[in-house]
Design a protein around this motif. Structure first.
Motif, PDB file in Angstrom:
ATOM      1  N   ALA A 173      44.017  35.502  39.719  1.00 26.22           N
ATOM      2  CA  ALA A 173      43.285  34.301  39.090  1.00 26.22           C
ATOM      3  C   ALA A 173      42.324  33.603  40.073  1.00 26.22           C
ATOM      4  CB  ALA A 173      44.353  33.404  38.701  1.00 26.22           C
ATOM      5  N   ILE A 174      42.347  33.889  41.287  1.00 26.77           N
ATOM      6  CA  ILE A 174      41.445  33.223  42.448  1.00 26.77           C
ATOM      7  C   ILE A 174      40.115  34.145  42.168  1.00 26.77           C
ATOM      8  CG2 ILE A 174      41.135  32.467  44.742  1.00 26.77           C
ATOM      9  CD1 ILE A 174      44.116  32.217  44.953  1.00 26.77           C
ATOM     10  N   ASP A 175      39.328  33.703  41.605  1.00 25.71           N
ATOM     11  CA  ASP A 175      37.959  34.422  41.336  1.00 25.71           C
ATOM     12  C   ASP A 175      37.023  33.376  42.230  1.00 25.71           C
ATOM     13  OD1 ASP A 175      37.813  32.664  39.379  1.00 25.71           O
ATOM     14  OD2 ASP A 175      37.772  34.187  37.778  1.00 25.71           O
ATOM     15  N   ILE A 176      35.677  33.923  41.813  1.00 26.01           N
ATOM     16  CA  ILE A 176      34.425  32.930  42.394  1.00 26.01           C
ATOM     17  C   ILE A 176      34.398  31.585  41.598  1.00 26.01           C
ATOM     18  CG2 ILE A 176      31.929  32.944  42.227  1.00 26.01           C
ATOM     19  CD1 ILE A 176      33.065  35.032  44.331  1.00 26.01           C
ATOM     20  N   SER A 177      34.802  31.431  40.402  1.00 28.04           N
ATOM     21  CA  SER A 177      34.830  30.230  39.419  1.00 28.04           C
ATOM     22  C   SER A 177      35.856  29.523  40.102  1.00 28.04           C
ATOM     23  CB  SER A 177      34.873  30.741  37.963  1.00 28.04           C
ATOM     24  OG  SER A 177      35.146  29.300  37.220  1.00 28.04           O
ATOM     25  N   TRP A 178      37.252  29.826  40.409  1.00 25.03           N
ATOM     26  CA  TRP A 178      38.218  29.076  40.851  1.00 25.03           C
ATOM     27  C   TRP A 178      37.948  28.714  42.234  1.00 25.03           C
ATOM     28  CZ3 TRP A 178      41.675  28.721  44.947  1.00 25.03           C
ATOM     29  CH2 TRP A 178      42.736  27.980  44.450  1.00 25.03           C
ATOM     30  N   LEU A 179      37.287  29.499  43.132  1.00 30.76           N
ATOM     31  CA  LEU A 179      36.937  29.027  44.470  1.00 30.76           C
ATOM     32  C   LEU A 179      35.850  27.857  44.528  1.00 30.76           C
ATOM     33  CD1 LEU A 179      36.867  32.387  46.268  1.00 30.76           C
ATOM     34  CD2 LEU A 179      38.488  30.742  46.574  1.00 30.76           C
ATOM     35  N   ARG A 201      39.470  29.638  55.141  1.00 28.53           N
ATOM     36  CA  ARG A 201      39.542  30.732  55.905  1.00 28.53           C
ATOM     37  C   ARG A 201      41.117  30.902  55.907  1.00 28.53           C
ATOM     38  NH1 ARG A 201      39.361  29.203  60.956  1.00 28.53           N
ATOM     39  NH2 ARG A 201      38.581  27.164  60.735  1.00 28.53           N
ATOM     40  N   THR A 202      42.021  30.085  55.746  1.00 28.73           N
ATOM     41  CA  THR A 202      43.495  30.178  55.485  1.00 28.73           C
ATOM     42  C   THR A 202      43.562  30.850  54.330  1.00 28.73           C
ATOM     43  OG1 THR A 202      43.789  28.049  56.839  1.00 28.73           O
ATOM     44  CG2 THR A 202      45.718  28.953  55.954  1.00 28.73           C
ATOM     45  N   LEU A 203      43.088  30.419  53.011  1.00 30.46           N
ATOM     46  CA  LEU A 203      43.375  31.186  51.891  1.00 30.46           C
ATOM     47  C   LEU A 203      42.942  32.476  52.096  1.00 30.46           C
ATOM     48  CD1 LEU A 203      44.046  31.198  48.907  1.00 30.46           C
ATOM     49  CD2 LEU A 203      42.038  30.055  48.543  1.00 30.46           C
ATOM     50  N   ARG A 204      41.844  32.890  52.617  1.00 29.09           N
ATOM     51  CA  ARG A 204      41.421  34.076  52.737  1.00 29.09           C
ATOM     52  C   ARG A 204      42.289  35.072  53.390  1.00 29.09           C
ATOM     53  NH1 ARG A 204      35.934  34.907  55.860  1.00 29.09           N
ATOM     54  NH2 ARG A 204      37.070  34.263  57.549  1.00 29.09           N
ATOM     55  N   ALA A 210      48.352  39.426  51.619  1.00 27.33           N
ATOM     56  CA  ALA A 210      48.997  39.831  50.247  1.00 27.33           C
ATOM     57  C   ALA A 210      48.294  41.304  49.870  1.00 27.33           C
ATOM     58  CB  ALA A 210      48.589  38.800  49.241  1.00 27.33           C
ATOM     59  N   ILE A 211      47.331  41.555  50.043  1.00 25.70           N
ATOM     60  CA  ILE A 211      46.451  42.757  49.750  1.00 25.70           C
ATOM     61  C   ILE A 211      47.444  43.859  50.708  1.00 25.70           C
ATOM     62  CG2 ILE A 211      44.573  44.229  50.026  1.00 25.70           C
ATOM     63  CD1 ILE A 211      42.954  41.984  49.282  1.00 25.70           C
ATOM     64  N   LYS A 212      47.585  43.537  51.961  1.00 24.04           N
ATOM     65  CA  LYS A 212      48.177  44.537  53.088  1.00 24.04           C
ATOM     66  C   LYS A 212      49.659  44.727  52.649  1.00 24.04           C
ATOM     67  CE  LYS A 212      48.729  45.042  57.919  1.00 24.04           C
ATOM     68  NZ  LYS A 212      48.483  44.611  59.105  1.00 24.04           N
ATOM     69  N   ALA A 213      50.277  43.865  51.995  1.00 24.69           N
ATOM     70  CA  ALA A 213      51.607  44.040  51.551  1.00 24.69           C
ATOM     71  C   ALA A 213      51.618  44.449  50.227  1.00 24.69           C
ATOM     72  CB  ALA A 213      52.144  42.557  51.781  1.00 24.69           C
ATOM     73  N   LYS A 214      50.545  44.729  49.669  1.00 21.60           N
ATOM     74  CA  LYS A 214      50.642  45.505  48.365  1.00 21.60           C
ATOM     75  C   LYS A 214      51.118  44.283  47.205  1.00 21.60           C
ATOM     76  CE  LYS A 214      50.496  50.215  49.290  1.00 21.60           C
ATOM     77  NZ  LYS A 214      49.021  50.234  49.129  1.00 21.60           N
ATOM     78  N   CYS A 215      51.071  43.155  47.342  1.00 16.16           N
ATOM     79  CA  CYS A 215      51.328  41.811  46.555  1.00 16.16           C
ATOM     80  C   CYS A 215      50.178  41.531  45.934  1.00 16.16           C
ATOM     81  CB  CYS A 215      51.989  40.905  47.444  1.00 16.16           C
ATOM     82  SG  CYS A 215      53.419  41.306  48.165  1.00 16.16           S
ATOM     83  N   ALA A 216      48.921  41.934  46.104  1.00 19.16           N
ATOM     84  CA  ALA A 216      47.559  41.591  45.600  1.00 19.16           C
ATOM     85  C   ALA A 216      46.671  42.834  45.642  1.00 19.16           C
ATOM     86  CB  ALA A 216      46.958  40.332  46.004  1.00 19.16           C
ATOM     87  N   ARG A 217      45.787  42.983  44.655  1.00 16.80           N
ATOM     88  CA  ARG A 217      44.771  44.180  44.720  1.00 16.80           C
ATOM     89  C   ARG A 217      43.601  43.636  45.324  1.00 16.80           C
ATOM     90  NH1 ARG A 217      47.282  43.814  39.854  1.00 16.80           N
ATOM     91  NH2 ARG A 217      48.742  45.410  39.241  1.00 16.80           N
ATOM     92  N   LYS A 218      43.174  44.724  46.128  1.00 17.01           N
ATOM     93  CA  LYS A 218      41.697  44.586  46.739  1.00 17.01           C
ATOM     94  C   LYS A 218      40.553  44.490  45.395  1.00 17.01           C
ATOM     95  CE  LYS A 218      38.689  44.686  49.917  1.00 17.01           C
ATOM     96  NZ  LYS A 218      38.313  43.644  50.636  1.00 17.01           N
ATOM     97  N   SER A 219      40.758  45.075  44.444  1.00 16.28           N
ATOM     98  CA  SER A 219      39.865  45.057  43.568  1.00 16.28           C
ATOM     99  C   SER A 219      39.449  43.549  42.917  1.00 16.28           C
ATOM    100  CB  SER A 219      40.257  45.741  42.306  1.00 16.28           C
ATOM    101  OG  SER A 219      41.449  45.731  41.835  1.00 16.28           O
ATOM    102  N   ASP A 220      40.495  42.739  43.117  1.00 18.84           N
ATOM    103  CA  ASP A 220      40.375  41.465  42.595  1.00 18.84           C
ATOM    104  C   ASP A 220      39.774  40.457  43.855  1.00 18.84           C
ATOM    105  OD1 ASP A 220      41.699  41.741  40.157  1.00 18.84           O
ATOM    106  OD2 ASP A 220      43.512  41.862  41.072  1.00 18.84           O
ATOM    107  N   TYR A 221      39.716  40.954  44.972  1.00 16.99           N
ATOM    108  CA  TYR A 221      39.374  40.175  46.205  1.00 16.99           C
ATOM    109  C   TYR A 221      37.858  39.305  45.940  1.00 16.99           C
ATOM    110  CZ  TYR A 221      38.927  39.095  51.127  1.00 16.99           C
ATOM    111  OH  TYR A 221      38.786  38.458  52.408  1.00 16.99           O
ATOM    112  N   PRO A 222      37.881  38.049  46.274  1.00 22.19           N
ATOM    113  CA  PRO A 222      36.779  37.339  45.851  1.00 22.19           C
ATOM    114  C   PRO A 222      35.930  37.101  46.887  1.00 22.19           C
ATOM    115  CG  PRO A 222      38.395  36.003  45.849  1.00 22.19           C
ATOM    116  CD  PRO A 222      38.963  37.228  46.067  1.00 22.19           C
ATOM    117  N   PHE A 223      36.381  37.296  48.157  1.00 22.30           N
ATOM    118  CA  PHE A 223      35.783  36.697  49.354  1.00 22.30           C
ATOM    119  C   PHE A 223      34.593  37.741  49.772  1.00 22.30           C
ATOM    120  CE2 PHE A 223      39.775  34.537  49.449  1.00 22.30           C
ATOM    121  CZ  PHE A 223      39.163  33.101  49.581  1.00 22.30           C
ATOM    122  N   ASP A 224      34.486  38.913  49.227  1.00 23.85           N
ATOM    123  CA  ASP A 224      33.407  39.533  49.593  1.00 23.85           C
ATOM    124  C   ASP A 224      31.981  38.891  48.788  1.00 23.85           C
ATOM    125  OD1 ASP A 224      34.423  41.557  50.903  1.00 23.85           O
ATOM    126  OD2 ASP A 224      35.096  42.766  49.074  1.00 23.85           O
TER     127      ASP A 224
END
Length: 427
Positions: A173-179, A201-204, A210-224
């Motif tokens: 849910a944390i996408d560009i618009s949300w940020l 930086r803390t949120l990132r 979360a991605i490393k722990a497989k609790c979130a997906r890299k494909s959803d990552y908005p910080f790129d």
């Protein structure tokens, strides 16, 4: 009914007719689960996967009031609050399962509703932002990483206020618009660029963990796409002139509790005289740290050993509190009470707030135009040395910085006037 398109996967020819037989009865839909009502009166939204007579349900982690759900079309009504967010969650999950089916089909593997979901669960254990932050904070506590715990807790509290305590959302849910909305909200609250940089930086960092722990997906990552380096993090000028530092050795009229006023002044001057030692390190000093007229301590932030000569003026300040201190040089921590890292951190945080408040009151009475905190002493120490012609390398060593670039950030805000004072003439 979902029909994956005819395509090739890594050189494997997918027979559309054969696969269609496998998926003809696969149906993915979202239902509002009326048989279960949450404490807030909402019903959970469930993903329903059907194949033949077999059905499997999986929670989407979101819920709605039944009056906002179209039970005929199985979708939120036009007047549903957060309709766009709910639709995004549904679409993301449907796309995810469709992709998984395509992977099965490309490998020509049979699958059921159970294996479709179970395989996904083996790869990911998706958690809400709220869940993951709470676990992260608890992990920092258990590992005695009190500094990190404080940073993540500050970020968590900020996000909770921003979302109006609705942080039970997936990381997707944390996408560009949300940020962008979060940034706008932070600015509306008067936060400075450095504070906003820390929050993002803390949120990132939490998202990456979360991605490393497989609790979130890299494909959803908005910080790129959302760049944090746009925030201006240059250190603002915090130093005051030596003439203004000297004012803090003078008496002031009664303001607040006399003992805290005097302690605040002494801590400020002690920090200035002892290489800009920060408040946390001052609080942890004991008699062991003073040897043969020199102060030795490990800087808590960097783990670097600092060795400095201690002046007679600084020793007088220490002696002033010999009868009050309880195992430490200054009456900040009490060895009989503050035993765990968390207890120490909470006490230091509380005392720092009191001392900084007093420093502001003292500065106003002494006509010192500055936003006074204990950190002003650290910056003032570095500023006076620079103006005295001392090299940046020596200043960096005294401050306990891990590299010269950090020291340069401090000094970038200082002017280049040269004055006739060296380190041995700070007072």
């Amino acid at each position: 009914v979902i029909y994956p398109p005819y395509r090739r996967f890594q050189g494997v020819h997918v027979n559309q007719d054969a696969n269609r037989k496998n998926i003809m009865n696969i149906c993915i839909s979202v239902v509002c689960y009326k048989s279960k009502t949450l404490s807030n009166g909402e019903n959970p939204l469930m993903l329903q996967i059907s194949k033949g007579e077999k059905r499997k349900y999986q929670s989407l982690g979101i819920s709605v009031l039944p009056r906002y759900w179209d039970f005929t079309r199985n979708k939120p009504k036009p007047n549903c609050p957060n309709k766009e967010y709910i639709q995004k969650i549904i679409l993301d999950k449907q796309t995810e399962l469709q992709q998984r089916m395509l992977e099965f089909n490309s490998e020509q593997k049979e699958y059921t509703t159970t294996t479709l979901l179970n395989d996904e669960n083996k790869r990911f254990e998706l958690k809400t932002v709220c869940q993951f932050y709470q676990e992260l904070i608890e992990q920092c506590k258990n590992n005695n990483k009190c500094g990190n715990r404080l940073i993540y807790k500050g970020s968590y509290n900020s996000l909770k206020v921003f979302t109006k305590n609705q942080l039970d959302i997936p990381f997707s849910a944390i996408d560009i618009s949300w940020l962008n909305k979060y940034e706008k909200w932070l600015r509306s609250k008067g936060n400075k660029e450095t504070t906003m940089s820390l929050m993002f930086r803390t949120l990132r960092s939490a998202y990456n963990k979360a991605i490393k722990a497989k609790c979130a997906r890299k494909s959803d990552y908005p910080f790129d796409e959302y760049k944090i380096n746009k925030f201006d993090t240059k250190t603002q000028k915090r130093a005051i002139a030596k003439t203004e530092v000297l004012k803090f050795t003078k008496e002031v009229d009664n303001i607040g509790k006399r003992q805290y006023v005097q302690l605040s002044k002494d801590i400020f001057i002690f920090s200035y005289l002892c290489g800009g030692i920060n408040f946390t390190d001052i609080a942890n000093l004991t008699k062991v740290n003073i040897t043969n007229g020199r102060i030795h301590y490990i800087r808590q932030k960097t783990g670097k050993l600092i060795k400095l000569g201690i002046s007679e003026e600084a020793m007088q300040i220490i002696k002033k509190y010999e009868s009050e201190s309880k195992g430490y040089l200054f009456p900040i921590l009490n060895a009989n009470i503050h035993k765990t890292p968390l207890q120490k951190q909470n006490r230091i945080h509380k005392m720092l707030g009191k001392i900084n408040k007093n420093l502001k009151l003292i500065a106003a009475q002494l006509n010192v135009d500055a936003n006074m905190t204990t950190y002003v002493a650290r910056h003032s120490f570095a500023s006076v040395l620079k103006k005295s012609g001392v090299s940046i390398a020596l200043i960096s060593e005294a401050l306990g910085h891990s590299d010269l670039s950090t020291t340069q950030v401090y000094l970038d805000s200082f002017d280049n006037e040269q004055i006739d004072a060296a380190m041995q003439n700070l007072l």
